[in-house]
Design a protein around this motif. Structure first.
Motif, mmCIF file in Angstrom:
data_model
loop_
_atom_site.group_PDB
_atom_site.id
_atom_site.type_symbol
_atom_site.label_atom_id
_atom_site.label_comp_id
_atom_site.label_asym_id
_atom_site.label_seq_id
_atom_site.Cartn_x
_atom_site.Cartn_y
_atom_site.Cartn_z
ATOM 1 N N HIS A 1 61.583 -21.829 -85.951
ATOM 2 C CA HIS A 1 60.678 -20.701 -86.193
ATOM 3 C C HIS A 1 61.364 -19.571 -86.961
ATOM 4 C CE1 HIS A 1 57.445 -22.156 -83.481
ATOM 5 N NE2 HIS A 1 58.467 -22.865 -83.056
ATOM 6 N N HIS B 1 57.820 -19.023 -73.093
ATOM 7 C CA HIS B 1 58.477 -20.220 -73.646
ATOM 8 C C HIS B 1 59.991 -20.119 -73.537
ATOM 9 C CE1 HIS B 1 59.565 -23.317 -76.520
ATOM 10 N NE2 HIS B 1 59.953 -22.432 -77.418
ATOM 11 N N HIS C 1 57.915 -26.313 -73.202
ATOM 12 C CA HIS C 1 56.569 -26.351 -73.792
ATOM 13 C C HIS C 1 55.529 -26.736 -72.749
ATOM 14 C CE1 HIS C 1 57.385 -26.089 -78.130
ATOM 15 N NE2 HIS C 1 58.556 -26.621 -77.822
ATOM 16 N N ASP D 1 55.251 -20.954 -79.664
ATOM 17 C CA ASP D 1 55.386 -22.065 -78.721
ATOM 18 C C ASP D 1 54.947 -21.564 -77.352
ATOM 19 O OD1 ASP D 1 56.333 -23.474 -80.819
ATOM 20 O OD2 ASP D 1 58.392 -23.694 -80.097
ATOM 21 N N HIS E 1 59.608 -16.346 -82.025
ATOM 22 C CA HIS E 1 60.787 -16.477 -81.153
ATOM 23 C C HIS E 1 61.965 -17.024 -81.944
ATOM 24 C CE1 HIS E 1 58.968 -20.486 -80.855
ATOM 25 N NE2 HIS E 1 60.084 -20.961 -80.357
HETATM 26 ZN ZN LIG Z 1 60.462 -22.915 -79.483
#
Ligand SMILES: [Zn+2]
Ligand SMILES: [Zn+2]
Length: 536
Positions: A66, A163, A409, A188, A61
């Protein structure tokens, strides 16, 4: 095949796993390392990535932890495809350009400071806008549930991680010597019942599971409780004619907060004469991208949109795009709600809002996301009395709210619920993307509840994965982990303190202003030492 952990190992940022099969070398995620100086130095060290030898990236994502090192990889020789979902592709465009802009501004600021001290101005940005732009043609989008093969012997499928918009769980099927091994990267994992996102998709099988553990040691408060808390922050500051400051990540959290304000307004809990400022050009752009992908949003939101009700719109919402508009917010003394980035208060316009409001009794600071260690946000949440912003100590006198029920999360129970979907008896679990204490906690629960073996990999650890969920460590983590020798630093500090002690007599002959400056510096040093003490 081998896997190397290049980030998000015993910490939350810098997600990147390099996998080497007999036919390809590729990576899942390419996150920026954020937090302390020692952690951020990892962004400079590209050798372990060996970017020119990476065949392709798979990005779960768009969050910078990330994806934020993709421009750095392109700058250092990476030339392959970057696979992501369509919304992730769109979000990458705005997030990577924003990240490059921050790098450029920070390097320019550092050079200005160096120039004033007469030193060489040699700070260069980690990467530039040009580097970020160079990434875009490499992005190739794929849909959820579609199986694609980026290299011989490798098949990939994205599943909805629930997420943020476009976030994916990655299923990897790797064929070597006639047998297939399945790796699953959770990315995530979203909190179920988020206002805008669907629930995280269940996955049933894996030989090796790489699972996030951000909230491995705690659960979130309920959704209603969080809404009530936001309403009480609004009530408190409205009554005191002060502002509610909400540091929020531009993507997802901002939209979730807007949606929550929409609900509060409907229930009469957001005063009609209290303007809401969305003070982040990035968040404004991200909100537009959310509107482009109705089919990715959860069922209820889709129905609202079909009926002509837009939960991301408020009648009293004001977008501030320019710096002048942003400055004007603090020139008026009207009660207002200000949503601004960054979410951990370590960069961006939010720093100005904190400088103007943190010291005001009656104002509210509302944290709605995870605060990583070493960030100003974390210090405020941990109860610091003063915070240094733009070289000024600001007293914390506003009321601080930490509302983790808006988290994108999954909380501890929700992570375990997602894990329950797996039917593979011999699965190996690796916990990534979490602070070590949270991971140890979650690892114990997984061993007890599911009887699965759990590994908590270290930064730069390398492991050989074999069919049938067998594994073997390649490199001792001790060799890989850079140890910091703190003793000489402490000895040096003690000597310097003694030197200062020896000069105390002379200080009394200095001007009042000079003595006040010394007092400030001593207070700051004492604050730093307090912070070190609290680390243990
Ligand atoms: Zn994230
Ligand atoms: Zn993350």
């Amino acid at each position: 095949m081998k896997i190397k952990f290049l980030g998000a190992a015993r910490t939350v940022t810098g997600s990147c796993y390099v996998i080497e099969t007999d036919q390809a070398r590729f990576a899942v995620d390419c996150g920026m390392h954020q937090g302390s100086d020692a952690i951020e130095r990892r962004n400079l060290d590209v050798a372990p990535y060996d970017p020119a030898r990476i065949d392709f990236f798979i990005i779960t994502h768009a969050h910078i932890d990330h994806s934020g090192l993709l421009p750095r990889m392109a700058q250092q020789g990476f030339r392959g495809p970057i696979y992501a979902t369509e919304p992730t592709g769109d979000l990458l465009k705005i997030l990577l350009l924003d990240s490059a802009h921050i790098q450029e501004v920070e390097a320019a600021g550092k050079n200005k400071r160096l120039q004033r001290t007469g030193m060489k101005t040699d700070a260069v940005p980690l990467y530039t806008t040009k580097d970020a732009e160079a990434v875009m043609p490499f992005v190739k989008t794929r849909k959820y549930d579609e199986i694609f093969s980026p290299a011989p012997g490798i098949q990939v499928r994205f599943q909805d991680a629930g997420h943020i918009l476009g976030a994916a769980i990655v299923e990897l099927f790797i064929e070597e010597n006639g047998s297939t091994t399945k790796l699953v990267f959770s990315g995530d994992i979203g909190r179920p019942h988020q206002l805008l996102m669907k629930e995280p998709s269940p996955v049933r099988e894996a030989d090796f599971l790489f699972m996030e553990s951000t909230y491995g040691n705690r659960n979130h408060k309920g959704e209603q409780e969080s809404l009530d808390e936001l309403a009480s922050a609004i009530r408190y500051s409205y009554r005191n004619r002060e502002k509610v400051i909400i540091p929020a990540f531009a993507v997802e959290r901002t939209q979730e907060v807007l949606y929550s304000l929409h609900l509060l307004l409907r229930d009469g809990k957001l005063p009609k004469d209290m303007p809401v400022y969305l003070d982040s050009p990035l968040a404004i752009k991200a909100t537009e991208i959310f509107r482009r992908y109705h089919s990715y949003l959860d069922g209820e939101t889709q129905t609202l949109l079909k009926n002509g009700e837009d939960p991301l719109r408020l009648p009293n919402l004001k977008m501030s795009t320019t710096t002048a508009e942003s400055i004007r917010i603090n020139e008026t003394r009207e009660p207002a709600i200000v949503i601004s980035a960054s979410g951990m208060a370590n960069a961006g316009r939010i720093k100005h809002h904190l400088r103007h409001n943190l010291w005001r009794p009656g104002a509210s600071i509302v944290f709605v996301g995870f605060q990583a260690e070493g960030t100003p946000g974390r210090r405020i949440v941990d109860g610091a009395k003063k915070i240094r912003i733009f070289n000024e100590d600001i007293a914390v006198q506003a009321k601080v709210f930490t509302i983790n029920g808006f988290s994108a999360h999954a909380g501890q129970d929700q992570l375990l619920d997602w894990l329950k979907n797996f039917q593979s008896k011999a699965m190996q679990v690796f916990l990534v993307h979490g602070e070590f204490s949270a991971q140890e906690h979650l690892a114990t629960l997984i061993r007890e509840k599911f009887g699965l073996p759990v590994t908590i990999p270290e930064y730069l650890e390398e492991i050989r994965l074999k069919p049938g969920a067998q594994m073997e460590e390649i490199k001792q983590p001790k060799i890989a982990v850079p140890q910091v020798n703190l003793s000489p630093l402490l000895a040096d500090l003690k000597t310097k303190l003694d030197d200062v002690g020896g000069k105390m007599g002379k200080f009394q002959y200095l001007s009042a202003a000079q003595q006040a400056a010394i007092a400030d510096l001593l207070r700051q040093a004492a604050l730093n030492i307090d912070e070190i003490k609290n680390k243990s």
